[in-house]
Design an enzyme around this catalytic site. Structure first.
Site, PDB file in Angstrom:
ATOM      1  N   ASN A   1      -4.616 -16.134 -11.809  1.00 39.16           N
ATOM      2  CA  ASN A   1      -3.776 -16.862 -10.851  1.00 39.16           C
ATOM      3  C   ASN A   1      -2.487 -16.059 -10.685  1.00 39.16           C
ATOM      4  O   ASN A   1      -1.619 -16.096 -11.562  1.00 39.16           O
ATOM      5  CB  ASN A   1      -3.489 -18.273 -11.414  1.00 39.16           C
ATOM      6  CG  ASN A   1      -2.507 -19.050 -10.542  1.00 39.16           C
ATOM      7  OD1 ASN A   1      -2.189 -18.637  -9.431  1.00 39.16           O
ATOM      8  ND2 ASN A   1      -2.040 -20.194 -11.052  1.00 39.16           N
ATOM      9  N   TRP A   2      -2.403 -15.343  -9.577  1.00 37.68           N
ATOM     10  CA  TRP A   2      -1.224 -14.496  -9.368  1.00 37.68           C
ATOM     11  C   TRP A   2       0.019 -15.299  -8.983  1.00 37.68           C
ATOM     12  O   TRP A   2       1.112 -14.747  -8.947  1.00 37.68           O
ATOM     13  CB  TRP A   2      -1.531 -13.454  -8.289  1.00 37.68           C
ATOM     14  CG  TRP A   2      -2.237 -12.234  -8.809  1.00 37.68           C
ATOM     15  CD1 TRP A   2      -2.729 -12.036 -10.073  1.00 37.68           C
ATOM     16  CD2 TRP A   2      -2.510 -11.025  -8.081  1.00 37.68           C
ATOM     17  NE1 TRP A   2      -3.297 -10.784 -10.172  1.00 37.68           N
ATOM     18  CE2 TRP A   2      -3.178 -10.136  -8.965  1.00 37.68           C
ATOM     19  CE3 TRP A   2      -2.263 -10.599  -6.770  1.00 37.68           C
ATOM     20  CZ2 TRP A   2      -3.594  -8.860  -8.567  1.00 37.68           C
ATOM     21  CZ3 TRP A   2      -2.689  -9.334  -6.380  1.00 37.68           C
ATOM     22  CH2 TRP A   2      -3.333  -8.477  -7.274  1.00 37.68           C
ATOM     23  N   LYS A   3      -0.170 -16.559  -8.603  1.00 41.43           N
ATOM     24  CA  LYS A   3       0.962 -17.377  -8.109  1.00 41.43           C
ATOM     25  C   LYS A   3       1.666 -16.610  -6.989  1.00 41.43           C
ATOM     26  O   LYS A   3       1.003 -15.874  -6.251  1.00 41.43           O
ATOM     27  CB  LYS A   3       1.897 -17.736  -9.268  1.00 41.43           C
ATOM     28  CG  LYS A   3       1.133 -18.323 -10.461  1.00 41.43           C
ATOM     29  CD  LYS A   3       1.983 -18.950 -11.497  1.00 41.43           C
ATOM     30  CE  LYS A   3       1.083 -19.478 -12.610  1.00 41.43           C
ATOM     31  NZ  LYS A   3       1.809 -20.221 -13.627  1.00 41.43           N
TER      32      LYS A   3
ATOM     33  N   HIS B   1      -3.058 -27.537  -9.191  1.00 40.07           N
ATOM     34  CA  HIS B   1      -2.256 -26.857 -10.222  1.00 40.07           C
ATOM     35  C   HIS B   1      -0.980 -27.662 -10.468  1.00 40.07           C
ATOM     36  O   HIS B   1      -0.413 -28.239  -9.531  1.00 40.07           O
ATOM     37  CB  HIS B   1      -1.921 -25.430  -9.762  1.00 40.07           C
ATOM     38  CG  HIS B   1      -1.338 -24.600 -10.855  1.00 40.07           C
ATOM     39  ND1 HIS B   1      -0.016 -24.706 -11.215  1.00 40.07           N
ATOM     40  CD2 HIS B   1      -1.889 -23.690 -11.684  1.00 40.07           C
ATOM     41  CE1 HIS B   1       0.207 -23.870 -12.236  1.00 40.07           C
ATOM     42  NE2 HIS B   1      -0.908 -23.250 -12.532  1.00 40.07           N
TER      43      HIS B   1
ATOM     44  N   GLU C   1       1.972 -26.825 -10.849  1.00 43.37           N
ATOM     45  CA  GLU C   1       3.137 -26.440 -10.035  1.00 43.37           C
ATOM     46  C   GLU C   1       3.071 -27.088  -8.663  1.00 43.37           C
ATOM     47  O   GLU C   1       4.095 -27.497  -8.112  1.00 43.37           O
ATOM     48  CB  GLU C   1       3.210 -24.903  -9.931  1.00 43.37           C
ATOM     49  CG  GLU C   1       3.681 -24.293 -11.250  1.00 43.37           C
ATOM     50  CD  GLU C   1       3.198 -22.874 -11.505  1.00 43.37           C
ATOM     51  OE1 GLU C   1       2.751 -22.181 -10.568  1.00 43.37           O
ATOM     52  OE2 GLU C   1       3.256 -22.442 -12.681  1.00 43.37           O
TER      53      GLU C   1
ATOM     54  N   GLU D   1      -5.212 -27.380 -18.238  1.00 44.53           N
ATOM     55  CA  GLU D   1      -3.980 -26.614 -18.420  1.00 44.53           C
ATOM     56  C   GLU D   1      -2.844 -27.554 -18.841  1.00 44.53           C
ATOM     57  O   GLU D   1      -2.243 -28.215 -17.979  1.00 44.53           O
ATOM     58  CB  GLU D   1      -3.572 -25.944 -17.101  1.00 44.53           C
ATOM     59  CG  GLU D   1      -4.502 -24.883 -16.611  1.00 44.53           C
ATOM     60  CD  GLU D   1      -3.775 -23.856 -15.757  1.00 44.53           C
ATOM     61  OE1 GLU D   1      -3.854 -22.677 -16.067  1.00 44.53           O
ATOM     62  OE2 GLU D   1      -3.088 -24.260 -14.805  1.00 44.53           O
TER      63      GLU D   1
ATOM     64  N   GLY E   1       3.047 -20.559 -18.919  1.00 48.21           N
ATOM     65  CA  GLY E   1       4.165 -19.614 -18.880  1.00 48.21           C
ATOM     66  C   GLY E   1       5.134 -19.718 -20.046  1.00 48.21           C
ATOM     67  O   GLY E   1       6.211 -19.128 -20.027  1.00 48.21           O
TER      68      GLY E   1
ATOM     69  N   SER F   1      -0.755 -19.726 -21.010  1.00 51.42           N
ATOM     70  CA  SER F   1      -0.375 -18.661 -21.948  1.00 51.42           C
ATOM     71  C   SER F   1      -1.570 -17.950 -22.590  1.00 51.42           C
ATOM     72  O   SER F   1      -1.500 -17.541 -23.741  1.00 51.42           O
ATOM     73  CB  SER F   1       0.594 -19.202 -23.018  1.00 51.42           C
ATOM     74  OG  SER F   1       1.804 -19.617 -22.406  1.00 51.42           O
TER      75      SER F   1
ATOM     76  N   GLY G   1      -2.431 -16.883 -15.772  1.00 53.93           N
ATOM     77  CA  GLY G   1      -1.342 -16.515 -14.856  1.00 53.93           C
ATOM     78  C   GLY G   1      -0.788 -15.144 -15.189  1.00 53.93           C
ATOM     79  O   GLY G   1      -1.328 -14.110 -14.796  1.00 53.93           O
ATOM     80  N   GLY G   2       0.297 -15.124 -15.967  1.00 57.33           N
ATOM     81  CA  GLY G   2       1.049 -13.901 -16.255  1.00 57.33           C
ATOM     82  C   GLY G   2       0.186 -12.712 -16.658  1.00 57.33           C
ATOM     83  O   GLY G   2       0.376 -11.597 -16.147  1.00 57.33           O
TER      84      GLY G   2
END
Ligand code: PGA
Length: 257
Positions: A10-12, A96, A98, A168, A174, A214, A235-236
């Site tokens: 997930n590049w966001k 998600h 966010e 999640e 994150g 994470s 993500g990251g």
């Protein structure tokens, strides 16, 4: 039941299309990290779809991070499933945390989106997870199962098997902290039991459930070694090509496949 593992990046809101091109060039040199025994997707900003459609290694499928439930119409700023499919998008992350928290997406709206992705032949990745406050109040199960049930509200039994669920915990996203693999397995097995109560055991054993929050190439193997955890939403650690290739290797090598 052998479920095919799935790694979803997930590049966001990261990377221009020029940066996506450089990522794909680098990933292309590591294409042996991806095998036909698992599924891989990168869910990227819409502006990078064009360049990645032609450049991603053959086993890495394109994904998006949002979609509107309608096919077309007066929805300024939105995008439809048919527009995404033109670029080869197959997976779409929905619900998600966010988008739930910052863009006020409701369970009802999310369920409509899940239905629309399924109707187009795509695969929704439905995210569920509790906040730190809900965890502290011992509400993890009730929150997660309510989001799950609501997310499936527009889904027929025929289509339900194609949904991917991602557990999640909001506090793990994150943050560098994760639940223990045992704790994640506990929540995920509860999710599978709930799906069994909604659609029956055959279907619940077929559905893939991911862990997210994470995840990196060091901890992924310990999550997928658990019997109910079928992969990860990352993500990251998906933003760097070397890291994404390491995750791909850990997905298949970690635990028994
Ligand atoms: P993270 O994000 O891997 O950077 O924690 C996961 C996600 O938000 O899907």
């Amino acid at each position: 039941m052998m479920r095919k593992r799935l790694l979803a990046g997930n590049w966001k809101m990261n990377k221009t299309s020029a940066e996506a091109r450089r990522f794909a060039e680098e990933l292309g040199r590591m294409s042996s990290a991806f095998s036909a025994t698992a599924d891989y997707t990168l869910c990227v900003p819409f502006t990078s779809l064009y360049v990645l459609k032609v450049m991603l290694p053959v086993h890495v499928c394109l994904g998006a991070q949002n979609v509107h439930p309608h096919a077309s119409g007066p929805f300024t700023g939105e995008i439809s499933m048919s527009m995404l499919m033109e670029f080869g998008v197959h997976y779409v992350i929905l619900g998600h945390s966010e988008r739930r928290a910052m863009f006020a997406e409701t369970d009802t709206f999310i369920a409509e989106k899940v239905g629309s992705v399924l109707a187009s032949g795509g695969t929704p990745i439905l995210c569920v997870g509790e906040s730190a406050a809900q965890k502290a109040a011992m509400q993890t199960e009730s929150v997660v199962l309510a989001q799950l049930e609501a997310g499936f509200a527009c889904t027929s039994i025929e289509d339900a098997r194609r949904v991917v669920v991602a557990y999640e915990p909001v506090w793990a996203i994150g943050s560098g902290s994760t639940p223990s693999p045992t704790d994640a397995e506990h929540v995920i097995s509860t999710i599978r039991e709930k799906i069994a109560s909604m659609y029956g055991t055959t279907l619940s054993e077929h559905i893939r459930i991911l862990y997210g929050g994470s995840v990196n190439s060091n901890n992924l193997a310990s999550f997928v070694a658990k019997p109910n955890i079928d992969g990860a939403l990352v993500g990251g650690a998906s933003l760097d090509a070397v890291s994404f290739a390491s995750l791909a290797r850990a997905l298949v090598e970690g635990g028994s496949v």
